[in-house]
Structures are given as structure tokens and as C-alpha cells.
Write a protein that holds these residues in place. Structure first.
Motif, PDB file in Angstrom:
ATOM      1  N   GLY A   1      33.822  40.589  19.640  1.00  0.00           N
ATOM      2  CA  GLY A   1      34.612  41.543  20.402  1.00  0.00           C
ATOM      3  C   GLY A   1      36.089  41.287  20.240  1.00  0.00           C
ATOM      4  N   ALA A   2      36.820  41.501  21.278  1.00  0.00           N
ATOM      5  CA  ALA A   2      38.270  41.315  21.259  1.00  0.00           C
ATOM      6  C   ALA A   2      38.637  39.865  20.967  1.00  0.00           C
ATOM      7  N   LYS A   3      39.740  39.682  20.275  1.00  0.00           N
ATOM      8  CA  LYS A   3      40.222  38.341  19.942  1.00  0.00           C
ATOM      9  C   LYS A   3      40.370  37.488  21.203  1.00  0.00           C
ATOM     10  N   TYR A   4      40.832  38.109  22.280  1.00  0.00           N
ATOM     11  CA  TYR A   4      41.053  37.376  23.534  1.00  0.00           C
ATOM     12  C   TYR A   4      39.774  36.730  24.051  1.00  0.00           C
ATOM     13  N   THR A   5      38.666  37.443  23.965  1.00  0.00           N
ATOM     14  CA  THR A   5      37.423  36.923  24.547  1.00  0.00           C
ATOM     15  C   THR A   5      36.673  35.965  23.622  1.00  0.00           C
ATOM     16  N   ARG A   6      37.002  35.955  22.347  1.00  0.00           N
ATOM     17  CA  ARG A   6      36.269  35.106  21.396  1.00  0.00           C
ATOM     18  C   ARG A   6      36.261  33.639  21.794  1.00  0.00           C
ATOM     19  N   ALA A   7      37.404  33.138  22.253  1.00  0.00           N
ATOM     20  CA  ALA A   7      37.521  31.717  22.617  1.00  0.00           C
ATOM     21  C   ALA A   7      37.237  31.478  24.094  1.00  0.00           C
ATOM     22  N   ARG A   8      36.824  32.518  24.807  1.00  0.00           N
ATOM     23  CA  ARG A   8      36.624  32.409  26.257  1.00  0.00           C
ATOM     24  C   ARG A   8      35.215  32.816  26.665  1.00  0.00           C
ATOM     25  N   ARG A   9      34.254  32.537  25.795  1.00  0.00           N
ATOM     26  CA  ARG A   9      32.873  32.894  26.068  1.00  0.00           C
ATOM     27  C   ARG A   9      32.174  31.777  26.817  1.00  0.00           C
ATOM     28  N   PRO A  10      31.135  32.094  27.566  1.00  0.00           N
ATOM     29  CA  PRO A  10      30.601  33.446  27.762  1.00  0.00           C
ATOM     30  C   PRO A  10      31.449  34.248  28.757  1.00  0.00           C
ATOM     31  N   VAL A  11      31.357  35.541  28.625  1.00  0.00           N
ATOM     32  CA  VAL A  11      32.020  36.444  29.563  1.00  0.00           C
ATOM     33  C   VAL A  11      30.951  37.173  30.356  1.00  0.00           C
ATOM     34  N   LYS A  12      31.316  37.583  31.561  1.00  0.00           N
ATOM     35  CA  LYS A  12      30.357  38.370  32.347  1.00  0.00           C
ATOM     36  C   LYS A  12      31.033  39.621  32.879  1.00  0.00           C
ATOM     37  N   LEU A  13      30.278  40.680  32.886  1.00  0.00           N
ATOM     38  CA  LEU A  13      30.760  41.957  33.399  1.00  0.00           C
ATOM     39  C   LEU A  13      30.793  41.867  34.917  1.00  0.00           C
ATOM     40  N   ILE A  14      31.984  42.064  35.500  1.00  0.00           N
ATOM     41  CA  ILE A  14      32.090  41.984  36.959  1.00  0.00           C
ATOM     42  C   ILE A  14      32.399  43.328  37.607  1.00  0.00           C
ATOM     43  N   TYR A  15      32.860  44.295  36.794  1.00  0.00           N
ATOM     44  CA  TYR A  15      33.219  45.589  37.382  1.00  0.00           C
ATOM     45  C   TYR A  15      33.269  46.650  36.293  1.00  0.00           C
ATOM     46  N   HIS A  16      32.902  47.864  36.670  1.00  0.00           N
ATOM     47  CA  HIS A  16      33.083  48.998  35.763  1.00  0.00           C
ATOM     48  C   HIS A  16      33.194  50.282  36.566  1.00  0.00           C
ATOM     49  N   GLU A  17      33.853  51.255  35.957  1.00  0.00           N
ATOM     50  CA  GLU A  17      33.969  52.604  36.521  1.00  0.00           C
ATOM     51  C   GLU A  17      33.620  53.589  35.414  1.00  0.00           C
ATOM     52  N   CYS A  18      32.974  54.674  35.787  1.00  0.00           N
ATOM     53  CA  CYS A  18      32.600  55.717  34.850  1.00  0.00           C
ATOM     54  C   CYS A  18      33.548  56.908  35.012  1.00  0.00           C
ATOM     55  N   PHE A  19      34.019  57.418  33.878  1.00  0.00           N
ATOM     56  CA  PHE A  19      34.897  58.589  33.876  1.00  0.00           C
ATOM     57  C   PHE A  19      34.289  59.665  32.992  1.00  0.00           C
ATOM     58  N   SER A  20      34.586  60.907  33.303  1.00  0.00           N
ATOM     59  CA  SER A  20      34.021  62.013  32.526  1.00  0.00           C
ATOM     60  C   SER A  20      34.798  62.284  31.250  1.00  0.00           C
ATOM     61  N   THR A  21      36.022  61.735  31.158  1.00  0.00           N
ATOM     62  CA  THR A  21      36.795  61.910  29.928  1.00  0.00           C
ATOM     63  C   THR A  21      37.289  60.562  29.406  1.00  0.00           C
ATOM     64  N   LYS A  22      37.420  60.493  28.098  1.00  0.00           N
ATOM     65  CA  LYS A  22      37.932  59.281  27.459  1.00  0.00           C
ATOM     66  C   LYS A  22      39.359  59.016  27.933  1.00  0.00           C
TER      67      LYS A  22
END
Length: 91
Positions: free
Chosen positions: A40-61
Motif C-alpha cells: 500500500g502507501a509508502k507511509y504504512t509499509r514500515a508501520r504494519r500491521p495496520v487496522k481499520l478503525i473508521y470509515h465513511e461511505c460517500f455517494s461520489t468520489k
């Protein structure tokens, strides 16, 4: 037959070093897997594991990307406050 509405997600990950990463995707499960595989992103490569803590759904990109941008402009304390207001407690 009902038309399935496409969902564009703004999401926040908590990295193993307790930092936060935010992003955009159309497939949360796939994106999380990619982050944890180190692809994934360069930032997360050295900071694994990562966990999903929040998300929001939108109807448009556009709306999802605007939310991501706005979140990234916040200081850490403001990000934590926002997440707390959404019911997310960061340890």
C-alpha cells in the motif's frame, strides 16, 4: 431489480506505532489487505500491521476525496477529537 449504489470510502487506519493514516478506496477489505501486505502507501509499509478503525461511505468520489483532504489537514489532536466524536476510542 434494485440498482446497487456505489460507495466511495474515506477511511482511517491505526498503524502499529499508534500513528494514523487516512485514505480513499472503493473496496475497504482489499485496501486493508494491500496495506498489510506492504504494497500500500509508502507511509504504512514500515508501520504494519495496520487496522481499520473508521470509515465513511460517500455517494461520489469527489465527496470522499474532499473528506480525506480535510482530515489530513487536521493536527493529530483534532483528528483524535473527530474520531472520538464518531465513537472511536484510540488507546
Amino acid at each position: 431489480m434494485e440498482k446497487k449504489t456505489k460507495c466511495y470510502y474515506f477511511y482511517v487506519l491505526q498503524c502499529c506505532d499508534q500513528t494514523l493514516y487516512s485514505g480513499f478506496t472503493v473496496d475497504l477489505a482489499k485496501r486493508l489487505k494491500v496495506h498489510n501486505q506492504g504494497k500500500g502507501a509508502k507511509y504504512t509499509r514500515a508501520r504494519r500491521p495496520v487496522k481499520l478503525i473508521y470509515h465513511e461511505c460517500f455517494s461520489t468520489k469527489r465527496a470522499a476525496l474532499q473528506k480525506e483532504y480535510a482530515f489530513k489537514q487536521l493536527k493529530r489532536k483534532q483528528k483524535l477529537k473527530y474520531l472520538h466524536e464518531q465513537g472511536i476510542v484510540i488507546e
